[in-house]
Design a protein around this motif. Structure first.
Motif, mmCIF file in Angstrom:
data_model
loop_
_atom_site.group_PDB
_atom_site.id
_atom_site.type_symbol
_atom_site.label_atom_id
_atom_site.label_comp_id
_atom_site.label_asym_id
_atom_site.label_seq_id
_atom_site.Cartn_x
_atom_site.Cartn_y
_atom_site.Cartn_z
ATOM 1 N N THR A 12 0.844 -1.199 0.000
ATOM 2 C CA THR A 12 0.000 0.000 0.000
ATOM 3 C C THR A 12 0.877 1.246 0.000
ATOM 4 O OG1 THR A 12 -1.546 -1.290 1.337
ATOM 5 C CG2 THR A 12 -1.956 1.080 1.170
ATOM 6 N N SER A 13 1.906 1.237 0.827
ATOM 7 C CA SER A 13 2.808 2.390 0.893
ATOM 8 C C SER A 13 3.510 2.583 -0.455
ATOM 9 C CB SER A 13 3.829 2.154 2.007
ATOM 10 O OG SER A 13 4.947 2.968 1.813
ATOM 11 N N PHE A 14 3.912 1.492 -1.058
ATOM 12 C CA PHE A 14 4.608 1.523 -2.353
ATOM 13 C C PHE A 14 3.695 2.112 -3.442
ATOM 14 C CE2 PHE A 14 5.858 -0.961 -6.239
ATOM 15 C CZ PHE A 14 7.130 -0.432 -6.391
ATOM 16 N N MET A 15 2.447 1.680 -3.428
ATOM 17 C CA MET A 15 1.481 2.226 -4.414
ATOM 18 C C MET A 15 1.343 3.730 -4.236
ATOM 19 S SD MET A 15 -1.925 -0.051 -4.851
ATOM 20 C CE MET A 15 -2.113 -0.699 -3.218
ATOM 21 N N LEU A 16 1.209 4.141 -2.978
ATOM 22 C CA LEU A 16 1.010 5.570 -2.704
ATOM 23 C C LEU A 16 2.257 6.379 -3.071
ATOM 24 C CD1 LEU A 16 -0.864 5.183 0.698
ATOM 25 C CD2 LEU A 16 -1.848 6.091 -1.424
ATOM 26 N N ALA A 17 3.419 5.821 -2.759
ATOM 27 C CA ALA A 17 4.671 6.520 -3.099
ATOM 28 C C ALA A 17 4.772 6.671 -4.616
ATOM 29 C CB ALA A 17 5.865 5.759 -2.542
ATOM 30 N N ASN A 18 4.422 5.630 -5.338
ATOM 31 C CA ASN A 18 4.458 5.708 -6.804
ATOM 32 C C ASN A 18 3.488 6.753 -7.334
ATOM 33 O OD1 ASN A 18 6.470 3.930 -7.492
ATOM 34 N ND2 ASN A 18 5.117 2.140 -7.421
ATOM 35 N N GLU A 19 2.302 6.801 -6.727
ATOM 36 C CA GLU A 19 1.303 7.794 -7.160
ATOM 37 C C GLU A 19 1.798 9.213 -6.906
ATOM 38 O OE1 GLU A 19 -1.607 7.788 -8.720
ATOM 39 O OE2 GLU A 19 -1.538 5.610 -9.045
ATOM 40 N N CYS A 20 2.477 9.400 -5.772
ATOM 41 C CA CYS A 20 2.928 10.761 -5.419
ATOM 42 C C CYS A 20 4.050 11.228 -6.343
ATOM 43 C CB CYS A 20 3.411 10.818 -3.970
ATOM 44 S SG CYS A 20 2.049 10.802 -2.801
ATOM 45 N N GLY A 21 5.046 10.393 -6.563
ATOM 46 C CA GLY A 21 6.136 10.811 -7.448
ATOM 47 C C GLY A 21 7.497 10.351 -6.977
ATOM 48 N N GLU A 22 8.529 10.863 -7.653
ATOM 49 C CA GLU A 22 9.872 10.302 -7.449
ATOM 50 C C GLU A 22 10.527 10.698 -6.127
ATOM 51 O OE1 GLU A 22 12.116 13.659 -10.200
ATOM 52 O OE2 GLU A 22 11.931 11.572 -10.912
ATOM 53 N N LYS A 23 9.945 11.679 -5.439
ATOM 54 C CA LYS A 23 10.521 12.045 -4.138
ATOM 55 C C LYS A 23 9.817 11.326 -2.985
ATOM 56 C CE LYS A 23 9.723 16.304 -5.031
ATOM 57 N NZ LYS A 23 9.431 17.719 -4.945
ATOM 58 N N ALA A 24 8.891 10.442 -3.313
ATOM 59 C CA ALA A 24 8.159 9.719 -2.261
ATOM 60 C C ALA A 24 8.648 8.274 -2.183
ATOM 61 C CB ALA A 24 6.665 9.753 -2.549
ATOM 62 N N PHE A 25 8.798 7.782 -0.961
ATOM 63 C CA PHE A 25 9.367 6.453 -0.740
ATOM 64 C C PHE A 25 8.633 5.737 0.392
ATOM 65 C CE2 PHE A 25 12.596 9.264 -2.372
ATOM 66 C CZ PHE A 25 13.189 8.522 -3.385
ATOM 67 N N THR A 26 8.904 4.446 0.477
ATOM 68 C CA THR A 26 8.340 3.648 1.565
ATOM 69 C C THR A 26 9.294 3.648 2.757
ATOM 70 O OG1 THR A 26 7.129 2.244 0.055
ATOM 71 C CG2 THR A 26 7.681 1.278 2.172
ATOM 72 N N LEU A 27 8.730 3.703 3.942
ATOM 73 C CA LEU A 27 9.553 3.570 5.146
ATOM 74 C C LEU A 27 9.173 2.276 5.846
ATOM 75 C CD1 LEU A 27 10.656 6.153 7.720
ATOM 76 C CD2 LEU A 27 9.465 4.139 8.546
ATOM 77 N N VAL A 28 10.189 1.494 6.179
ATOM 78 C CA VAL A 28 9.964 0.226 6.877
ATOM 79 C C VAL A 28 10.278 0.405 8.359
ATOM 80 C CG1 VAL A 28 10.782 -2.159 7.124
ATOM 81 C CG2 VAL A 28 10.532 -1.159 4.837
ATOM 82 N N ASP A 29 9.282 0.171 9.198
ATOM 83 C CA ASP A 29 9.496 0.122 10.638
ATOM 84 C C ASP A 29 9.440 -1.356 11.006
ATOM 85 O OD1 ASP A 29 8.753 -0.182 13.430
ATOM 86 O OD2 ASP A 29 8.383 1.966 13.497
ATOM 87 N N LEU A 30 10.509 -1.851 11.637
ATOM 88 C CA LEU A 30 10.596 -3.300 11.874
ATOM 89 C C LEU A 30 9.424 -3.857 12.672
ATOM 90 C CD1 LEU A 30 14.414 -3.785 12.521
ATOM 91 C CD2 LEU A 30 13.095 -4.187 10.452
#
Ligand code: RM4
Ligand code: MN
Ligand code: MN
Length: 426
Positions: A235-253
């Motif tokens: 879900t985070s990956f989809m949203l980051a892709n929709e937002c653009g190249e400055k958006a990324f996924t953050l993994v909290d363990l």
């Protein structure tokens, strides 16, 4: 409160001879096996992890909170605590602020304190999971996903305000974690909640300066227990892709359902150039926020193995924002963070020992046993003398925990700040 190099130097005297013996022994062995020990040590020295401003006091649970005494009661004191950790470990050269828990009153003064302690401002974190003082709208039923446009607008504006605060401090990154979701079936329309969130994130993204990144953090449940809008990496990956190249996924363990293969998630996100940041902690059951490496150290090593591989082989992935995101219910927060830093560095050092060429060859030959041997050979190596050397080279402590205790730092903090001070945070 500050400690100086002489105090640290003196506290190192006791163990220095046995450190040198252990280091020479390990360095000889590694050199014989073809490793560049100087480069390993300098990579460890360069690896810096941000400390969150909300983790310097005691954390609580919904059943209560027990103070650790002498907690920092303002932002300056919080940064001073990070400074103490950094002087001892030489690994904590950054702080990550949570807004509005830690809005600076005097930017110039705060920056001066931070620079004098060699601390940078890492990602700034927005907070739309709690209602803010005098706020017009409530986040009880969500923020960026809320059915009410007025609530969404307030939450978007808060994120823009956080960017502006970060900008004044030299931060280059906004982390968004949403508590949005639902507690009962039927409470939310999944598609509407997702679409609202996506649109809101895009609005925030528009306010991002060109040299900034936006990190989108996911979490499967809590505080909502039936559904969470940004529930997983996909879900985070989809949203980051929709937002653009400055958006990324953050993994909290801690933000995975039990037994998720986090190392595989890390690996694929790096392949896609979309892993932006990392929150370290450990857990047994849920988002327990325990000391990194305290429960599943082998998993932490496997994650670092993928991170090291990705940092070498995936130039499409940006430099990562590293942060500890832990909470301390029963330990002195500073000691807990020091232990986390040690575990992180240890996992990183071990991962750097994995012979990637040999592993690739064994994989090509489907030699399953050899693959496991290669990983475990690295994992079983006691790398602590390398960590010690990295710290000593920068004027840090041989053993940060022992130094913290022998310098009696908690009691000094209690004397300086009083016993019953309470830090802002969760
Ligand atoms: C969340 C999440 C966020 C942190 C808050 C305090 O569970 O991990 O990163 O900002 O807690
Ligand atoms: Mn987190
Ligand atoms: Mn969390």
């Amino acid at each position: 409160m500050k400690i100086n190099k002489e105090q640290i130097h003196d506290s190192n005297l006791i163990g220095i001879t046995s450190h040198q013996e252990n280091f020479d022994f390990l360095a000889n062995r590694l050199t014989k096996n073809g490793y560049d020990v100087t480069s390993l040590v300098s990579k460890l020295s360069e690896f810096q992890v941000a400390i969150p401003s909300w983790a310097l006091g005691a954390g609580g649970t919904r059943f209560g909170r027990f103070s650790q005494f002498g907690e920092p009661s303002n932002l300056t004191q919080k940064i001073e605590d990070v400074g103490l950790i950094h002087s001892l470990t030489q690994t904590a050269g950054a702080v990550s602020l949570h807004i509005p828990w830690d809005v600076p009153e005097d930017y110039k003064a705060i920056k001066e304190v931070a620079y004098s302690l060699d601390i940078k401002f890492d990602a700034v974190n927005s907070n739309t999971f709690q209602d803010q003082k005098n706020a017009k709208e409530s986040y009880k039923y969500g923020s960026l996903s809320n059915v009410s446009q007025a609530v969404r607008e307030q939450a978007i504006q808060h994120n823009i305000d956080v960017i502006n605060i970060g900008n004044k401090l030299g931060s280059k990154c906004l982390t968004v974690w949403l508590a949005d979701g639902s507690c009962f079936p039927g409470q939310n329309n999944f598609q509407t909640a997702f679409q609202n969130t996506q649109n809101s994130l895009k609005d925030i993204y528009k306010g991002l300066p060109s040299d900034w990144k936006m990190l989108i953090e996911y979490k499967p449940y809590e505080p909502n227990f039936y559904s969470t809008v940004i529930q997983d990496w996909g879900t985070s990956f989809m949203l980051a892709n929709e937002c653009g190249e400055k958006a990324f996924t953050l993994v909290d363990l801690g933000h995975h359902l039990p037994n998720s293969n986090i190392e595989q998630i890390v690996s694929i996100l790096m392949l896609k150039g979309k892993l932006g940041g990392f929150h370290f902690n450990d857990s047994k059951y849920g988002d327990d926020d325990l000391t990194a490496g305290s429960i599943k150290p082998y998993a932490l090593f496997l994650i670092f193995n993928e991170l090291v591989y990705g940092m070498k082989n995936n130039p499409q992935n940006p430099d990562l924002a590293w942060m500890i995101d832990a909470s301390h219910n029963v330990k002195d927060p500073l000691e807990d963070i020091i232990q986390s830093l040690e575990a992180i560095q240890e996992a990183y050092a071990k991962a750097m020992l994995v012979d990637q060429n040999l592993l690739k060859e064994a994989q090509q030959n489907n030699d399953v046993v050899k693959c496991q041997e290669i990983l475990q050979e690295a994992y079983r190596t006691d790398v602590r003398p390398l960590l010690e050397k990295a710290r000593l080279n920068r004027g840090g402590a041989l053993s940060p925990i022992k130094a913290y205790r022998s310098l009696d730092l908690r009691n000094h903090l209690i004397k300086e700040r009083g016993r019953n001070t309470v830090a802002t945070g969760l």
